[in-house]
Design a protein around this motif. Structure first.
Motif, short mmCIF file in Angstrom:
data_model
loop_
_atom_site.label_atom_id
_atom_site.label_comp_id
_atom_site.label_asym_id
_atom_site.label_seq_id
_atom_site.Cartn_x
_atom_site.Cartn_y
_atom_site.Cartn_z
N GLU A 17 -1.48 7.56 -5.68
CA GLU A 17 -2.79 8.01 -5.21
C GLU A 17 -2.78 9.52 -4.94
N MET B 237 0.80 4.92 -2.46
CA MET B 237 0.39 6.21 -1.93
C MET B 237 0.83 7.37 -2.81
N ALA C 57 -6.69 5.55 1.71
CA ALA C 57 -5.85 4.52 2.31
C ALA C 57 -6.66 3.61 3.22
N LEU D 186 0.82 -1.21 0.00
CA LEU D 186 0.00 0.00 0.00
C LEU D 186 0.85 1.26 0.00
#
Length: 267
Positions: free
Chosen positions: A165, A162, A202, A158
């Motif tokens: 994103e 980020m 998130a 993840l």
């Protein structure tokens, strides 16, 4: 996704070493650098660490792209230490509210270089280590609980998303005319709003990933492995390299007479 493909396609020498061996080498270097605050040991370790980056398939440009926040933090830490540390030796600069002496400058330089020398091995480790290989090593060799290992793997995946994103949210907000103009206060407010949007995304992504992993049986008592985590002679050289960097840093500081234990630091 591009980060994952880059790691899997990395055929550099250090990329083929076992993640636990690389982690142990990083720990050895960090432990030594955490003991002293002198600039000589940090400089020697930093030079030797930079020499290892080609072995990980990295360039100075890529290093700056990934580690510039660490460089900025180390520079700010060194500067604040220089102007706030008690004066010792000759006064080099006196600005009234603060001054810089030979002793405070040496201390600030040591803090800055030590921060860089401690951070760079971590950047090196993450740049040449595939998250899945690290998870396999943690579970198979370190015998850590499966749920902890899988949670760590999910977090690492993840984190790599980020940045993309953040860019996507920024483009969407600019398309609506938010955050692309205004005074510094308005821009700061827009940045905070974009940060909140990233936090929401998130949380949503982590929730979906957790539900998906649970539905597919991750964290069960019985596990099988698609790839075996093994040690090789390369891992021995990696450990010796970490020990060599740590030893060279200590020897250089002792030889120069600058070895300065943190809890006994000279003012």
């Amino acid at each position: 996704m591009r980060e994952e493909q880059t790691l899997r396609g990395n055929h550099a020498l250090l990329a083929r070493a076992n993640p636990l061996a690389k982690f142990a080498a990083v720990v050895l270097i960090t432990m030594v650098l955490a003991l002293s605050i002198d600039w000589v040991s940090a400089s020697v370790a930093l030079i030797l660490e930079l020499a290892l980056f080609p072995l990980a398939g990295l360039t100075l440009g890529l290093l700056w792209q990934r580690g510039w926040p660490l460089v900025l933090a180390a520079a700010l830490g060194g500067w604040s230490t220089t102007i706030l540390a008690p004066d010792s030796g000759a006064i080099l600069l006196d600005a009234g509210i603060w001054s810089i002496s030979e002793g405070s400058l040496e201390l600030g330089l040591g803090v800055m270089l030590r921060g860089l020398a401690i951070a760079l091995p971590a950047v090196l480790l993450m740049s040449c280590t595939d998250p899945t290989d690290l998870a396999d090593a943690l579970a198979q060799k370190a015998k850590l609980p499966h749920r902890f290992v899988l949670g760590t793997l999910a977090a690492m995946r993840l984190v790599g998303l980020m940045a993309e994103e953040w860019h996507t949210i920024g483009m969407a907000r600019r398309a609506r005319g938010v955050g692309s103009h205004g005074n510094p206060v308005q821009r700061l407010r827009a940045t905070l709003g974009q940060s909140f949007g990233l936090l929401v995304q998130a949380v949503r992504r982590a929730t979906r990933l957790a539900v998906t992993m649970e539905a597919r049986g991750f964290g069960g008592s019985q596990r099988t492995w698609a790839r075996k985590s093994v040690y090789s002679i390369l891992d021995v050289w990696v450990l010796l390299g970490g020990l060599g960097i740590a030893g060279a840093a200590v020897a250089a500081a002792l030889g120069a007479g600058t070895w300065n234990m943190v809890f006994l630091a000279r003012q």
